[in-house]
Scaffold this active site. Structure first.
Site, PDB file in Angstrom:
ATOM      1  CE  LYS A   1      -1.821  10.954 -49.662  1.00 43.67           C
ATOM      2  NZ  LYS A   1      -0.961  10.171 -49.349  1.00 43.67           N
TER       3      LYS A   1
ATOM      4  CE  LYS B   1      -6.159   4.410 -44.137  1.00 43.17           C
ATOM      5  NZ  LYS B   1      -5.244   4.072 -43.255  1.00 43.17           N
TER       6      LYS B   1
ATOM      7  CE  LYS C   1       1.592   5.492 -39.420  1.00 43.39           C
ATOM      8  NZ  LYS C   1       1.676   5.805 -40.715  1.00 43.39           N
TER       9      LYS C   1
HETATM   10  P1  ATP Z   1      -1.257   7.723 -43.375  1.00 44.09           P
HETATM   11  O1  ATP Z   1      -2.386   8.766 -42.765  1.00 44.09           O
HETATM   12  O2  ATP Z   1       0.031   8.636 -42.972  1.00 44.09           O
HETATM   13  O3  ATP Z   1      -1.405   7.081 -44.447  1.00 44.09           O
HETATM   14  P2  ATP Z   1      -1.545   5.193 -42.039  1.00 44.09           P
HETATM   15  O4  ATP Z   1      -2.349   4.864 -40.624  1.00 44.09           O
HETATM   16  O5  ATP Z   1      -2.739   5.288 -43.264  1.00 44.09           O
HETATM   17  O6  ATP Z   1      -0.966   6.478 -42.150  1.00 44.09           O
HETATM   18  P3  ATP Z   1       0.399   4.027 -43.304  1.00 44.09           P
HETATM   19  O7  ATP Z   1       1.553   4.085 -42.973  1.00 44.09           O
HETATM   20  O8  ATP Z   1      -0.074   4.621 -44.507  1.00 44.09           O
HETATM   21  O9  ATP Z   1      -0.777   4.196 -42.062  1.00 44.09           O
HETATM   22  O10 ATP Z   1       0.111   2.333 -43.503  1.00 44.09           O
HETATM   23  C1  ATP Z   1       0.731   1.323 -42.493  1.00 44.09           C
HETATM   24  C2  ATP Z   1       0.030  -0.039 -42.746  1.00 44.09           C
HETATM   25  O11 ATP Z   1      -1.064   0.278 -42.022  1.00 44.09           O
HETATM   26  C3  ATP Z   1      -0.366  -0.153 -43.899  1.00 44.09           C
HETATM   27  O12 ATP Z   1      -0.181  -1.688 -44.311  1.00 44.09           O
HETATM   28  C4  ATP Z   1      -1.886  -0.155 -43.891  1.00 44.09           C
HETATM   29  O13 ATP Z   1      -2.831  -0.890 -44.744  1.00 44.09           O
HETATM   30  C5  ATP Z   1      -2.195  -0.331 -42.441  1.00 44.09           C
HETATM   31  N1  ATP Z   1      -3.399   0.415 -41.997  1.00 44.09           N
HETATM   32  C6  ATP Z   1      -3.299   1.911 -42.017  1.00 44.09           C
HETATM   33  N2  ATP Z   1      -4.612   2.353 -41.548  1.00 44.09           N
HETATM   34  C7  ATP Z   1      -5.501   1.101 -41.117  1.00 44.09           C
HETATM   35  C8  ATP Z   1      -6.863   0.974 -40.902  1.00 44.09           C
HETATM   36  N3  ATP Z   1      -7.461   1.917 -40.572  1.00 44.09           N
HETATM   37  N4  ATP Z   1      -7.234  -0.347 -40.616  1.00 44.09           N
HETATM   38  C9  ATP Z   1      -6.443  -1.340 -41.086  1.00 44.09           C
HETATM   39  N5  ATP Z   1      -4.985  -1.265 -41.523  1.00 44.09           N
HETATM   40  C10 ATP Z   1      -4.594   0.002 -41.608  1.00 44.09           C
HETATM   41 MG    MG Z   2      -1.893   5.425 -45.336  1.00 43.20          MG
END
Ligand code: ATP
Ligand code: MG
Length: 321
Positions: free
Chosen positions: A111, A193, A196
């Protein structure tokens, strides 16, 4: 009942990846555990955004989580910054970790490179994460695959802390990481991946027009044959994963069901399924939205008591109270 704890960043609207990767899993275990879900706005602030409404997105995430089927009485959702004990415990843990260990964390280095410089919140993020975990004496914790190193660190901090005060003050929970099958990839770039915070997702709140557009425009390949091979066919394999999880079957079964379709037909089928599932969630979301602040307030009051008790116990050992 044992306690389950997990966190979701207040960094954007919930995606299909969040739903299939973690929310569905929590739905399955919610009768066996007391569920605590933290919406991490302090963590989201490690990469600060000037015009971002953390509260609004936090409320949206919370209402959506209940709309997905998490039960109000079983599942305590709260916003991290509303319980200041997280920050206080993080500070009390911080003398037990060195700066050099923190600056060598993979995620910090990555990061830092992306932002072209690190910041103190980003550096100390894993300490706050350790505090989050230990504040509620959780038995089971789920985190994303990118967090494994931070879990090792949390365990390490707990061991050092417990040794230092010669008492089992911090309980090390069982950590689980969602298995690979549940990792949803991006739509335009299925090598990456779905996140969000990156603009390549299907949101739980997307309307049917948007769903159709995003699925139709999603990256596939030119073979026009449906089978699961993530290395060779990342787009179609991602769709197969999504289809199988949403229709509650194994990927093998979905493959068999879909083998005679072309990509266009498969996409239409997937769009229908997504509309059905997300439509239901969106309908319930409307019900929760006006009540969500009140629900969160109640949850926060309840959890604040637990957090304060735990912190007082620790402060007593430090001779701070
Ligand atoms: P950011 O981009 O802000 O990191 P994110 O979509 O990765 O957002 P997080 O808040 O980091 O979401 O993660 C919340 C939960 O969602 C975690 O348990 C993570 O493992 C799960 N998760 C996030 N993205 C995925 C994905 N693409 N597939 C499966 N699980 C996911
Ligand atoms: Mg994440």
């Amino acid at each position: 009942q044992p306690c389950f704890f997990t966190g979701i960043q207040a960094s954007g609207t919930l995606t299909l990846g969040n739903y299939l990767g973690v929310i569905c899993h929590i739905l399955e275990i919610q009768d066996e555990y007391e569920i605590i879900i933290m919406i991490c706005d302090l963590h989201a602030l490690t990469i600060p955004k000037p015009n971002f409404n953390y509260r609004e997105i936090g409320h949206e995430i919370a209402a959506l989580l209940y709309a997905c089927g998490l039960k109000e009485e079983k599942c305590k959702i709260f916003i991290q910054s509303e319980i200041k004990e997280h920050v206080e415990l993080a500070y009390l843990l911080s003398p037990h970790i060195t700066v050099s260990v923190l600056s060598n964390m993979i995620q910090y280095k990555e990061k830092k490179r992306e932002q072209e410089s690190g910041n103190l919140a980003l550096l100390t993020y894993p300490v706050l994460m350790a505090a989050d975990i230990f504040l509620y004496d959780a038995d089971l914790v789920i985190v994303g695959q990118d967090q494994t190193q931070h879990l090792e660190l949390a365990t390490n901090i707990a061991q050092k802390f417990n040794n230092f005060y010669n008492k089992n003050l911090l309980k090390i929970p069982k950590f689980t990481i969602p298995h690979l099958g549940a990792k949803i990839m991006g739509l335009k770039n299925p090598q990456k991946k779905m996140s969000k915070s990156e603009n390549d997702f299907l949101a739980l709140l997307d309307d049917s027009q948007t769903i159709t557009k995003k699925i139709k425009e999603a990256e596939t390949d030119s073979e026009n044959k449906i089978y699961y091979d993530p290395a060779k066919k990342p787009g179609i394999s991602n769709f197969l994963t999504i289809y199988a999880l949403l229709s509650k079957q194994e990927i093998k079964e979905a493959e068999k069901e879909l083998q005679n379709l072309n990509y266009h037909q498969f996409k239409l089928k997937l769009i229908d399924l997504l509309n059905e599932k997300l439509g239901k969630i969106q309908k319930k979301y409307i019900d929760y939205q006006p009540r969500i602040k009140e629900i969160l307030k109640k949850n926060t009051e309840y959890l604040k008591i637990l957090a304060t008790q735990k912190l007082n116990l620790i402060k007593k050992e430090i001779k701070f109270n």
